[in-house]
Structures are given as C-alpha cells and as structure tokens.
Design a protein around this motif. Structure first.
Motif, short mmCIF file in Angstrom:
data_model
loop_
_atom_site.label_atom_id
_atom_site.label_comp_id
_atom_site.label_asym_id
_atom_site.label_seq_id
_atom_site.Cartn_x
_atom_site.Cartn_y
_atom_site.Cartn_z
N GLY A 70 -54.96 6.55 -37.00
CA GLY A 70 -54.94 7.99 -36.77
C GLY A 70 -53.77 8.50 -35.99
N ARG A 71 -53.34 7.74 -34.96
CA ARG A 71 -52.16 8.13 -34.21
C ARG A 71 -51.22 6.93 -34.09
NH1 ARG A 71 -56.06 11.34 -31.05
NH2 ARG A 71 -55.62 13.55 -31.43
N THR A 72 -51.00 6.28 -35.21
CA THR A 72 -50.19 5.06 -35.17
C THR A 72 -48.72 5.35 -34.89
OG1 THR A 72 -50.06 5.17 -37.58
CG2 THR A 72 -51.70 3.69 -36.64
N GLU A 73 -48.31 6.63 -35.00
CA GLU A 73 -46.95 6.95 -34.58
C GLU A 73 -46.82 6.85 -33.06
OE1 GLU A 73 -49.07 10.98 -34.74
OE2 GLU A 73 -49.13 9.04 -35.78
N TRP A 74 -47.96 6.84 -32.35
CA TRP A 74 -47.94 6.65 -30.89
C TRP A 74 -47.88 5.18 -30.51
CZ3 TRP A 74 -51.78 10.44 -28.05
CH2 TRP A 74 -51.50 11.75 -28.43
N ALA A 317 -41.99 10.09 -28.13
CA ALA A 317 -41.07 10.55 -27.08
C ALA A 317 -41.05 12.07 -26.97
CB ALA A 317 -39.67 10.02 -27.35
N ASP A 318 -41.26 12.78 -28.08
CA ASP A 318 -41.17 14.23 -28.03
C ASP A 318 -42.30 14.85 -27.21
OD1 ASP A 318 -42.69 13.29 -30.48
OD2 ASP A 318 -43.23 15.42 -30.50
N LEU A 319 -43.42 14.11 -27.02
CA LEU A 319 -44.52 14.63 -26.21
C LEU A 319 -44.29 14.44 -24.71
CD1 LEU A 319 -47.61 13.51 -28.33
CD2 LEU A 319 -46.43 15.72 -28.31
N LYS A 320 -43.25 13.69 -24.37
CA LYS A 320 -42.89 13.50 -22.97
C LYS A 320 -41.83 14.53 -22.59
CE LYS A 320 -45.27 10.01 -21.22
NZ LYS A 320 -46.12 10.22 -20.01
N THR A 321 -42.26 15.80 -22.57
CA THR A 321 -41.34 16.89 -22.23
C THR A 321 -41.07 16.89 -20.73
OG1 THR A 321 -43.09 18.50 -21.82
CG2 THR A 321 -42.35 18.22 -24.11
N ASP A 396 -34.77 -2.88 -19.84
CA ASP A 396 -34.02 -2.16 -20.86
C ASP A 396 -35.03 -1.67 -21.89
OD1 ASP A 396 -32.43 -1.21 -22.89
OD2 ASP A 396 -31.52 -3.16 -23.38
N PRO A 397 -35.24 -0.36 -21.99
CA PRO A 397 -36.23 0.14 -22.95
C PRO A 397 -36.03 -0.40 -24.36
CG PRO A 397 -35.53 1.91 -21.51
CD PRO A 397 -34.63 0.74 -21.21
N HIS A 402 -43.03 -2.08 -27.51
CA HIS A 402 -43.83 -0.88 -27.73
C HIS A 402 -43.20 -0.03 -28.84
CE1 HIS A 402 -44.35 -1.32 -23.10
NE2 HIS A 402 -45.18 -2.11 -23.73
N ARG A 403 -44.04 0.63 -29.62
CA ARG A 403 -43.51 1.46 -30.72
C ARG A 403 -42.59 2.54 -30.18
NH1 ARG A 403 -47.42 2.37 -35.26
NH2 ARG A 403 -46.40 0.42 -35.84
N ASN A 404 -43.00 3.20 -29.10
CA ASN A 404 -42.17 4.23 -28.46
C ASN A 404 -41.71 3.69 -27.11
OD1 ASN A 404 -42.41 6.76 -30.26
ND2 ASN A 404 -44.50 5.99 -30.12
N ARG A 405 -40.41 3.53 -26.97
CA ARG A 405 -39.88 2.77 -25.83
C ARG A 405 -39.54 3.69 -24.66
NH1 ARG A 405 -36.45 -1.15 -29.93
NH2 ARG A 405 -38.28 -2.28 -30.67
#
Length: 446
Positions: A70-74, A317-321, A396-397, A402-405
């Motif tokens: 459902g939120r695998t892009e996360w 990453a875009d949700l980490k404003t 180093d990210p 993790h999918r989103n570093r």
C-alpha cells in the motif's frame, strides 16, 4: 558433535553467562552447544573464525513500520529487511499501520503475509491493530498468531488507523486481557496535545513545544490505571519523556504488568542539536533535551525502561518538508540502530552485553520469542551479528539500504561496524553482499 554443520569462533562471544572466548556449534539452524574456544571442529563442518570481532545474538527489533503493501514507495519488506540485516537485526515485528490495508483483521493479516513471504531477508512477525469498532477482530487476530495489538490515544497520522478514546481503550484492553494478549500503546494524551501551542513552521523549538512531556505522562498514567484495573499486560511504546519514569517505576514495584521501550534517536540525539527546518529529526513523541536523555539512560541502566527498538518509520523524501507541523513524523533507523546505541552506550560506561540485553534478549522476551531468539545458547536459533566494536564509520545516506535514504544520522561518526549477519546458521549479508531472501514469517507461540 557428529551432526554439527557449522562452527563459529571468536575470542569475544556474548552469552547469557557473559562474554568469553568460545566456539559455537550449529546444526539444522539451531545452536547445539557453546564450546571452549579451542574445541575441535568436527570433520565436514563449515568453520568461521572471527578473531577478536564480537559474536553477538542477532538483534530483535519489535517496532518497525514496513508500510507494505500500500505504501511501498515509503519502504517495503525487501528494502526494510535488507537494511535490518545490514545492521545486525535478524528478527523484526511489523507494525499494523502505514500499510494499506492495516493489520486489523485476519484477512488483512493474510494479505500482508502474502506480500512479505518472498521478500523477507530476515524473520518477520506481525502486530495487530486495535481500532474503534474492531473489538470483534482482536481474538481472531490473536488466534492467527499476531504478537499483540497496537493502539493510539492521539491521531496516528493516517486516516485508516484512528485512535481510541478512553472508553474504547478500556473495551479493547478488557478483550485483550481476557485471552492473555498484549496491548502496546502510543501514549500521548490528545487533550494535552490540543492545548499545547501549535505554531508550525521551521523552528524545532516550536515543534517540541507542541508535543509536551505532560501529554506522554498523562497517557502513561491512564494506561497504568487501566492495566491495574484489568490485570492486563501492557507496553509503552517509544517513551521519550523522562517525567513519566517515576510513574513507571512505581507501577512496576506494585506488580503492574508493564513494560517500556525507548528508541535510539531519544538516546543519541538531542533537541539542542536539531537544526531548524531539519524534519529528518521529526518524530512523535519528539526528541527532547540532553538532560532528559540522561535520565532515559539511567532508566535503562536500572531496568525502569526494558528495551530499545527503532520505531523505524520512513516516508518518501518529499514528505520531509522543512515545516515541522506538516512534515511526516518518523525516523529511519534500522540499519544504524546497533551502531548508534553502541556509540553512545560506550561513552556512558555501558558494555556490549548491556546493548544485547536491551536490543535482543529483552525484545525477544517481550514478544514471547525468548526461547528461540535473543541469546547465544543451546536450543536457540543460530541468528548472529558479527561486530567490530572499535571500528568507526561516517554515515553516508547513499550507503543505506532503506528505500528512502533520509536519515537524522547523516554525517555522524559511529562506532561498531557490522561485518556479517547470520540467520539460522546461514550468512545473509557480509560487507554489503546479500544472500537471497531466507526469512521466515513468525507467529506467536500458542
């Protein structure tokens, strides 16, 4: 010894009796014996000598948001379990929310298992969820093998997993207590949150003021009262407020069936160092001040806090404003948790035996896996991490699995390099090279 398939040797093996030079014999995925360091290796057995690197039991992380399906892009089971394996974690328990559907019915649990089965590099178990109106689903989920039930008292951040009010909490807890289950609670009181100043914006100080300690303290107190009334087993998730510690210590002294966790970010990061706009540091409850952190460490040392888990809660990453009010609240820590905690623990005079107790033995016991996981002892699963405790690295990210570093630890120098990780006697990762997924899906013991 004729059936031994593998012998692992180190001058520093962490066992329940202490750290010693030893050889660990493995057969059919289980530890069969912990032997003297110079024990003879049986003919035909594989042999690995780690020298002075530390052999410790694989970590058990009981608080992970995998977000799959459902939120695998996360995140997702493939990336989350790879990151965990790279960090020395061999078992994780997945939280019921941030996936779609949430794990709140047996059907939804089945959906999640179907997704996880082919992607798990490590062993994976599942929490169920307690929502308004799903009391009827709790017993079937328990019978299906979830390890307990997650609930919120304040908004969870996702609409499909609403919080419980006090009456709903009481009804869910009474049902769970009736079949001997475990309720785990995100303990922040919504009324205290609503009355706190809500300014929004880039200033971390404003975000910290919006999640005051008394929101945690009040929620913990109400949970303790409910647990006493029902003789229920309860667990406080991700404690950040040191002000709640006297309540917790008193409840434990009275015999309340209460356990408590905290997280690496509360133990290693401080409010004073969070830059304005840096929402990679945002989580709920929040990272607090250095003086608060000192008291959390004292509570770990004296047993008031039982264990340390990541609360790995990633997003895109875009949700980490740069606005702390609107940014997603969650810190990604799976791959770095062992090194982060060890770096701070050694500075405070703690040893690796303490870290193993907090991050492996006690977490395994929390979810009823203490007879299988969390210790290098005969009869346990042959799950190990090999750690070079004095080697350092700079985070180093780009090197994270993790999918989103996005990480609050970027640029920090940490002690403790995980050289390899083993699951049931098979090496699953070594220096960035991964085996094919071999994790099992775990269920609660009857």
């Amino acid at each position: 010894m004729s059936d031994v398939e593998l012998v692992l040797r180190s001058t520093r093996v962490i066992t329940p009796e202490g750290t010693r030079a030893a050889s660990v014999a493995v057969a059919q995925g289980k530890i069969t014996a912990v032997l003297p360091h110079d024990a003879e290796v049986p003919s035909g057995a594989r042999f690995e000598d780690f020298g002075d690197d530390v052999l410790l039991p694989g970590l058990v992380d009981t608080h992970v948001h995998v977000n799959d399906p459902g939120r695998t892009e996360w995140e997702g089971f493939w990336t989350a379990t790879r990151a965990a394996a790279a960090g020395g974690i061999t078992t994780l328990i997945d939280m019921p929310l941030n996936s779609l559907p949430p794990t709140t019915t047996v059907g939804n649990l089945r959906t999640k298992k179907d997704v996880a089965r082919s992607k798990a590099h490590i062993d994976v178990g599942f929490w169920g969820g307690a929502l308004p109106g799903n009391v009827k689903d709790l017993r079937p989920l328990h019978d299906a093998g979830v390890f307990g039930f997650k609930a919120f008292l304040s908004p969870s951040g996702v609409d499909e997993f609403p919080e419980l009010d006090q009456d709903q909490l009481a009804r869910s807890l009474a049902e769970i207590a009736g079949f001997g289950g475990l309720l785990i609670l995100h303990a922040e009181d919504p009324h205290h949150l609503a009355s706190a100043p809500q300014k929004g914006g880039r200033r971390y100080a404003d975000f910290l003021a919006s999640r005051p300690r008394d929101a945690e303290d009040t929620a913990v107190a109400s949970l303790i009262a409910q647990a006493k009334r029902l003789d229920a087993r309860v667990h406080v998730l991700h404690l950040s407020s040191s002000d709640a510690l006297p309540l917790i210590a008193a409840a434990k002294a009275e015999g309340v069936r209460l356990t408590v966790e905290t997280c690496p970010h509360y133990l290693t990061l401080t409010a004073e160092e969070v830059p304005d706009g840096a929402s990679e540091f945002k989580c709920c409850p929040p990272i607090r001040e250095a003086a608060n952190q000192d008291l959390l460490w004292q509570a770990l040392a004296d047993g008031t806090i039982d264990c340390v888990v990541t609360d790995h809660s990633p997003s895109t990453a875009d949700l980490k404003t740069d606005d702390f009010a609107t940014a997603w609240g969650g810190i990604s820590g799976l791959q770095l948790s062992l090194s982060a905690v060890w770096t701070e623990a050694r500075e405070r005079g703690h040893g690796l035996e303490d870290v193993v107790r907090w991050m492996s033995s006690r977490t395994a016991e929390l979810v009823g896996l203490g007879d299988r996981k969390g210790a290098i002892a005969a009869g346990r699963d042959a799950d190990f991490a090999v750690l070079a405790p004095d080697e350092t690295f700079t985070v180093d990210p780009a090197a994270l699995q993790h999918r989103n570093r996005v990480t609050a630890y970027a640029g920090r120098t940490l002690s403790g390099v995980v050289k390899s990780t083993w699951l049931r006697g098979e090496r699953i990762v070594t220096e960035g090279r991964f085996a094919e997924p071999a994790g099992h899906l775990l269920t609660r013991h009857p």
